[in-house]
Design a protein around this motif. Structure first.
Motif, PDB file in Angstrom:
ATOM      1  N   LEU A  82       0.832  -1.202   0.000  1.00  0.00           N
ATOM      2  CA  LEU A  82       0.000   0.000   0.000  1.00  0.00           C
ATOM      3  C   LEU A  82       0.869   1.256   0.000  1.00  0.00           C
ATOM      4  N   TRP A  83       1.929   1.253   0.810  1.00  0.00           N
ATOM      5  CA  TRP A  83       2.860   2.387   0.837  1.00  0.00           C
ATOM      6  C   TRP A  83       3.408   2.646  -0.561  1.00  0.00           C
ATOM      7  N   TYR A  84       3.829   1.583  -1.239  1.00  0.00           N
ATOM      8  CA  TYR A  84       4.392   1.720  -2.586  1.00  0.00           C
ATOM      9  C   TYR A  84       3.362   2.290  -3.567  1.00  0.00           C
ATOM     10  N   ALA A  85       2.133   1.758  -3.518  1.00  0.00           N
ATOM     11  CA  ALA A  85       1.081   2.229  -4.425  1.00  0.00           C
ATOM     12  C   ALA A  85       0.744   3.692  -4.161  1.00  0.00           C
ATOM     13  N   GLU A  86       0.675   4.065  -2.899  1.00  0.00           N
ATOM     14  CA  GLU A  86       0.383   5.457  -2.550  1.00  0.00           C
ATOM     15  C   GLU A  86       1.501   6.381  -3.018  1.00  0.00           C
ATOM     16  N   ALA A  87       2.737   5.947  -2.837  1.00  0.00           N
ATOM     17  CA  ALA A  87       3.870   6.770  -3.257  1.00  0.00           C
ATOM     18  C   ALA A  87       3.842   7.007  -4.760  1.00  0.00           C
ATOM     19  N   ARG A  88       3.486   5.984  -5.511  1.00  0.00           N
ATOM     20  CA  ARG A  88       3.405   6.140  -6.976  1.00  0.00           C
ATOM     21  C   ARG A  88       2.303   7.107  -7.376  1.00  0.00           C
ATOM     22  N   ALA A  89       1.256   7.190  -6.546  1.00  0.00           N
ATOM     23  CA  ALA A  89       0.142   8.102  -6.841  1.00  0.00           C
ATOM     24  C   ALA A  89       0.346   9.477  -6.215  1.00  0.00           C
ATOM     25  N   GLY A  90       1.484   9.674  -5.541  1.00  0.00           N
ATOM     26  CA  GLY A  90       1.752  10.966  -4.925  1.00  0.00           C
ATOM     27  C   GLY A  90       1.011  11.198  -3.632  1.00  0.00           C
ATOM     28  N   ILE A  91       0.592  10.116  -2.962  1.00  0.00           N
ATOM     29  CA  ILE A  91      -0.149  10.223  -1.701  1.00  0.00           C
ATOM     30  C   ILE A  91       0.789   9.884  -0.543  1.00  0.00           C
ATOM     31  N   MET A  92       0.819  10.746   0.461  1.00  0.00           N
ATOM     32  CA  MET A  92       1.671  10.545   1.631  1.00  0.00           C
ATOM     33  C   MET A  92       0.782  10.335   2.850  1.00  0.00           C
ATOM     34  N   SER A  93       0.388   9.105   3.117  1.00  0.00           N
ATOM     35  CA  SER A  93      -0.514   8.812   4.231  1.00  0.00           C
ATOM     36  C   SER A  93       0.277   8.469   5.489  1.00  0.00           C
ATOM     37  N   PRO A  94       0.161   9.282   6.548  1.00  0.00           N
ATOM     38  CA  PRO A  94       0.869   8.953   7.787  1.00  0.00           C
ATOM     39  C   PRO A  94       0.350   7.666   8.436  1.00  0.00           C
ATOM     40  N   ILE A  95      -0.926   7.346   8.196  1.00  0.00           N
ATOM     41  CA  ILE A  95      -1.484   6.111   8.746  1.00  0.00           C
ATOM     42  C   ILE A  95      -0.755   4.906   8.172  1.00  0.00           C
ATOM     43  N   THR A  96      -0.580   4.878   6.861  1.00  0.00           N
ATOM     44  CA  THR A  96       0.105   3.763   6.204  1.00  0.00           C
ATOM     45  C   THR A  96       1.540   3.649   6.690  1.00  0.00           C
ATOM     46  N   ARG A  97       2.220   4.778   6.800  1.00  0.00           N
ATOM     47  CA  ARG A  97       3.614   4.751   7.231  1.00  0.00           C
ATOM     48  C   ARG A  97       3.748   4.294   8.682  1.00  0.00           C
ATOM     49  N   LEU A  98       2.851   4.767   9.536  1.00  0.00           N
ATOM     50  CA  LEU A  98       2.885   4.355  10.932  1.00  0.00           C
ATOM     51  C   LEU A  98       2.666   2.857  11.057  1.00  0.00           C
ATOM     52  N   MET A  99       1.663   2.338  10.368  1.00  0.00           N
ATOM     53  CA  MET A  99       1.356   0.913  10.471  1.00  0.00           C
ATOM     54  C   MET A  99       2.476   0.054   9.905  1.00  0.00           C
ATOM     55  N   THR A 100       3.112   0.507   8.829  1.00  0.00           N
ATOM     56  CA  THR A 100       4.229  -0.252   8.257  1.00  0.00           C
ATOM     57  C   THR A 100       5.380  -0.358   9.255  1.00  0.00           C
ATOM     58  N   VAL A 101       5.714   0.778   9.870  1.00  0.00           N
ATOM     59  CA  VAL A 101       6.807   0.789  10.849  1.00  0.00           C
ATOM     60  C   VAL A 101       6.467  -0.075  12.063  1.00  0.00           C
ATOM     61  N   LEU A 102       5.243   0.027  12.564  1.00  0.00           N
ATOM     62  CA  LEU A 102       4.849  -0.743  13.740  1.00  0.00           C
ATOM     63  C   LEU A 102       4.896  -2.242  13.478  1.00  0.00           C
ATOM     64  N   TYR A 103       4.374  -2.662  12.321  1.00  0.00           N
ATOM     65  CA  TYR A 103       4.415  -4.099  12.019  1.00  0.00           C
ATOM     66  C   TYR A 103       5.846  -4.573  11.822  1.00  0.00           C
ATOM     67  N   ALA A 104       6.707  -3.728  11.257  1.00  0.00           N
ATOM     68  CA  ALA A 104       8.111  -4.101  11.091  1.00  0.00           C
ATOM     69  C   ALA A 104       8.783  -4.265  12.452  1.00  0.00           C
ATOM     70  N   ALA A 109      10.784  -7.777  16.689  1.00  0.00           N
ATOM     71  CA  ALA A 109      10.844  -8.192  18.089  1.00  0.00           C
ATOM     72  C   ALA A 109      10.625  -9.692  18.229  1.00  0.00           C
ATOM     73  N   ARG A 110       9.694 -10.239  17.452  1.00  0.00           N
ATOM     74  CA  ARG A 110       9.464 -11.687  17.510  1.00  0.00           C
ATOM     75  C   ARG A 110      10.686 -12.450  17.021  1.00  0.00           C
ATOM     76  N   TRP A 111      11.284 -11.976  15.953  1.00  0.00           N
ATOM     77  CA  TRP A 111      12.466 -12.662  15.429  1.00  0.00           C
ATOM     78  C   TRP A 111      13.669 -12.513  16.382  1.00  0.00           C
ATOM     79  N   ALA A 112      13.655 -11.461  17.203  1.00  0.00           N
ATOM     80  CA  ALA A 112      14.733 -11.255  18.167  1.00  0.00           C
ATOM     81  C   ALA A 112      14.573 -12.139  19.396  1.00  0.00           C
ATOM     82  N   GLY A 113      13.481 -12.898  19.449  1.00  0.00           N
ATOM     83  CA  GLY A 113      13.290 -13.851  20.525  1.00  0.00           C
ATOM     84  C   GLY A 113      12.530 -13.325  21.718  1.00  0.00           C
TER      85      GLY A 113
END
Length: 463
Positions: A82-104, A109-113
């Motif tokens: 979604l971030w990629y698609a929005e960027a291509r359309a010139g849309i900068m959604s803070p919601i998308t960016r926040l959720m991407t960072v949080l899930y990452a 954290a899970r992979w860190a044990g």
């Protein structure tokens, strides 16, 4: 969207000459269009707004119903896409960016044990951050929904949606905090997010309530306009039409045929009788005096449109492609024919009815001498062929007529532009037009391969 109704490009901005017809240069005609990419960008914004709802729900259901780390990978993948698609359309959604960072971060954290039990409060943290972001943007006067509309659109809708989502996120955060460890700490936020998505779809594509829908009565520059509902106004409607038609017809027919208002009125009433349930009529008043009229013929299930009876046109191809309608009975008393506010108000009535009913193409069977007038408001001839009224018993027998068409979908979708006035754009009901824009965007998204009809090829003359 609605405020993009330089999009709709549809009503008069020409000087009116002594003949009562607007002076229209060749570059101002509907046939002279300028291709624009604004419609493409705005339709993409609407599509991405819907995609964000799908991504949000998909990530929530994945998080709660699929084991980690698979759920985390799915959710992160959805938001990265979604971030990629929005960027291509010139849309900068803070919601998308926040959720991407949080899930990452959570996935990392899970992979860190880190013990999964220590991440049990992650959902409530996410909802809390979303509530703070959404409500913070509102407090700053920047509803987050604006970011999905290229900074245009119907502001009351944007505020309503943003406030609703702020409330949904806040309630979800509280539920996730307070109900843990009961299973309802997952179910309640999921239900709230589903309600939020349903509210978004309802307000964007259906209704925000009667206050924002098409108004049946309004005023413009001293003239009042209303939809005909009573028997008294219906009688006034046909009288105004008859008076205006008598003037026009008498000018065309000359002295060889004398016309009277009563005969024309009777003929118009009888002609409309078989389609009465599918006609939306409007009257314009100056004070208490009726000075103008117009009507919209919706496509009657049995009788179709009047233009089919009179011209012999076959509109079957258009019906397969979209909903159709016809504008008729445009009438302005002789003393007011130079008043553009009156004419704009009448066409506002017709265009908003068409948008309310999601009409794609509007037809008109105008007098040939009115061709330039209709071209100025966006119509164009169906072909170079004109025809003459053949009913010898009609008051219009012998009058030359020009079948014309306005592709409302194409104009509102911003596929093309013509000259128009900002004044007319601002007079249209912003919510009705934006809703229409979103509906046709969704329609074209769901059927991208549907061919656009070409006027010269789609029509088949049977007479």
């Amino acid at each position: 969207m609605a405020q993009t109704l330089h999009s709709c490009r549809n009503i008069l901005d020409a000087d009116v000459g002594a003949s009562g017809q607007p002076d229209v240069s060749d570059t101002q005609r509907a046939g002279s269009i300028v291709e624009t990419d604004l419609g493409v960008r705005l339709r993409m914004a609407v599509t991405l707004m819907l995609a964000s709802q799908v991504v949000m729900l998909g990530s929530i259901f994945s998080t709660y119903l699929i084991p980690w780390p698979v759920a985390g990978l799915i959710s992160l993948g959805l938001y990265v896409a979604l971030w990629y698609a929005e960027a291509r359309a010139g849309i900068m959604s803070p919601i998308t960016r926040l959720m991407t960072v949080l899930y990452a971060l959570i996935l990392g954290a899970r992979w860190a044990g880190i013990d999964p039990a220590q991440l049990a409060h992650a959902p409530s943290l996410i909802y809390t951050l979303l509530a703070l972001l959404t409500l913070g943007l509102l407090a700053a006067g920047q509803p987050f929904v604006v970011l999905y509309s290229s900074d245009v659109g119907f502001r009351p809708l944007q505020w309503a949606l943003s406030a609703m989502w702020g409330g949904v996120h806040l309630l979800s955060a509280l539920a996730a905090w307070l109900l843990l460890p009961d299973v309802s700490f997952m179910l309640v936020p999921m239900a709230l997010m589903l309600l939020g998505s349903a509210g978004t779809i309802c307000m964007s594509f259906f209704t925000m309530g009667k206050r924002f829908d098409r108004q049946h009565a309004f005023e413009i520059n001293g003239f009042s306009f209303c939809q005909v509902k009573s028997a008294v106004d219906r009688e006034r409607f046909y009288k105004v039409v008859a008076e205006a038609y008598r003037t026009d017809l008498q000018r065309v027919l000359g002295a060889r045929k004398r016309l009277d208002v009563e005969t024309i009125t009777h003929e118009q009433v009888v002609s409309d009788g078989k389609r009465d349930s599918a006609i939306v009529r409007f009257l314009a008043f100056e004070g208490e005096r009726p000075v103008g009229a117009i009507c919209v013929y919706l496509d009657h299930a049995v009788e179709g449109l009047p233009i089919e009876d009179e011209s012999g046109l076959d509109l079957a191809d258009y019906r397969r492609n979209c909903r159709i309608a016809e504008i008729g009975k445009l009438a302005i008393v002789r003393s007011h024919r130079l008043n553009q506010s009156l004419l704009k108000g009448l066409f506002k009535c017709a265009v908003e009815v068409a948008a309310q009913h999601y009409i794609g193409v509007i037809f008109n069977d105008s007098f040939a001498f009115q061709q330039r007038l209709y071209e100025k408001i966006g119509f164009s001839p169906l072909s170079d062929v004109v025809y003459t009224a053949q009913d010898s018993g009609s008051t219009g027998f012998g009058v030359t007529l020009m079948p014309m068409i306005l592709d409302l979908e194409r104009m509102v979708a911003l596929d093309a532009s013509t000259t128009t006035s900002a004044e007319m754009r601002d007079q249209l009901n912003a919510y009705v037009m934006e809703r229409y824009f979103k509906r046709i965007t969704l329609k074209h998204f769901l059927s991208p391969r549907r061919p656009r009809l070409q006027q010269a090829q789609a029509m088949e003359w049977t007479a």
